[in-house]
Scaffold this active site. Sequence first.
Site, PDB file in Angstrom:
ATOM      1  N   GLY A  78      23.624  13.803  10.912  1.00 18.94           N
ATOM      2  CA  GLY A  78      22.475  14.660  11.204  1.00 18.94           C
ATOM      3  C   GLY A  78      21.867  15.270   9.957  1.00 18.94           C
ATOM      4  O   GLY A  78      20.640  15.414   9.856  1.00 18.94           O
ATOM      5  N   GLU A  82       3.742  -4.574  -5.808  1.00 12.26           N
ATOM      6  CA  GLU A  82       3.834  -5.632  -6.837  1.00 12.26           C
ATOM      7  C   GLU A  82       4.353  -6.949  -6.259  1.00 12.26           C
ATOM      8  O   GLU A  82       5.172  -7.645  -6.856  1.00 12.26           O
ATOM      9  CB  GLU A  82       4.671  -5.171  -8.030  1.00 12.26           C
ATOM     10  CG  GLU A  82       3.972  -4.052  -8.801  1.00 12.26           C
ATOM     11  CD  GLU A  82       4.551  -3.778 -10.159  1.00 12.26           C
ATOM     12  OE1 GLU A  82       4.963  -4.727 -10.855  1.00 12.26           O
ATOM     13  OE2 GLU A  82       4.581  -2.592 -10.542  1.00 12.26           O
ATOM     14  N   PRO A  97      -9.193  -3.484  -0.644  1.00 12.19           N
ATOM     15  CA  PRO A  97      -8.987  -3.217   0.787  1.00 12.19           C
ATOM     16  C   PRO A  97      -8.733  -4.475   1.616  1.00 12.19           C
ATOM     17  O   PRO A  97      -7.947  -4.452   2.562  1.00 12.19           O
ATOM     18  CB  PRO A  97     -10.295  -2.530   1.192  1.00 12.19           C
ATOM     19  CG  PRO A  97     -10.775  -1.866  -0.060  1.00 12.19           C
ATOM     20  CD  PRO A  97     -10.374  -2.780  -1.178  1.00 12.19           C
TER      21      PRO A  97
END
Length: 380
Positions: free
Chosen positions: A341, A364, A129
């Site tokens: 679109g 990576e 983290p």
Amino acid sequence: MDAVATVETQEMIAQMVRDFGEKHITPYRNKWDDEQYFPVEVMKGLGELGLMGVLVPEEYGGSGFGYNEYVTAILELAVIDPSIGLSMAAHNSLCTNHILTFGNEEQKQKYLPKLATAEWIGAWGLTEPNTGSDAGNMRTVAVEDGDYWVINGAKNFITHGKSGDVAVVIVRTGDVGDSHGMTTFVIEKGTPGFKAGRKEDKLGMRLSETTELIFEDCRVHKSQMLGKVGEGFIQAMKILDGGRISIAALSLGIAEGALRHSIAYAKERHQFNQPISSFQAISFKLADMATKIEAAKLLTFQAAHLKNEGKPVNRESAIAKYYASEISVEVALDAVQIFGGYGYTKDYPVEKYYRDAKLCTIGEGTSEIQKLVISRAILK
């Protein structure tokens, strides 16, 4: 294997992947993407084709191929669905290749046959983290206790963190910031104190499972160590050199898929009573896309060739990964523009290429880290 035989093998692999994808992936990919479903059954099918142990020698149940064949397989898978290509690459390049490269004979015999056939799915854990690019500051720690090591901490952004049967994990066993202060362990699912955490809800690559790995007083026997104490970070950097080639191949497949669909659409779509391919704005855009892909292809296969020859690929794999991933995003964006679109809707696959491509500039090693690797290499 001579050059002609290699090319023939690559063509055979490419066709095999296309046939498999048309039957087992294409009809379901939109539903799986919406539901963020990881199709383990597809991984098992790829295992039956020999694509989950591409680089593993035949003596361990693998295909025994080199990096040219490996790049081809990832590229063609990414054309069909990039996130399946990502999962296949992570299983091969990271988990399986780490055991193949740094495991002892007993470890190779134990794990490679299961991984090469996809009886087992593999995961690989370096990121945490608080430490992405800054892996040297990892907080997941292993402390020696007799014949065991006790691991505490968490990894995140781990491909196959929940569905994986075995994970190769790099943890800290020494001082923070010491490149010789990390060690690698192979940890099997079901080991007490080892579990998957939260699954990430992602922009793209949604068929490829990404979760946390959590360690709470997880006891791992010293026989599960890959190499020696303190070699983990050095091993990981070598594994990532090869892993960057696979991300370059993945990027290439996304760009190739976006171009193929754009060419077909530009010929079919009529405006002002003529196909839009006849307008210079569109045809020149297609020319730019094709040129970028060709350059990325040459860089990627150059890195693959050097890897096959056993030569250093640190600089070349970083260049291939950096360039291919960046042009993948550019080409996918151009494809959305060509579709107009309709490119913004899920009725056509180009919006998915665009969402999936962005991960290639991050995973990576970010593009910024690749520039760091490249600049250090050229300034030596």
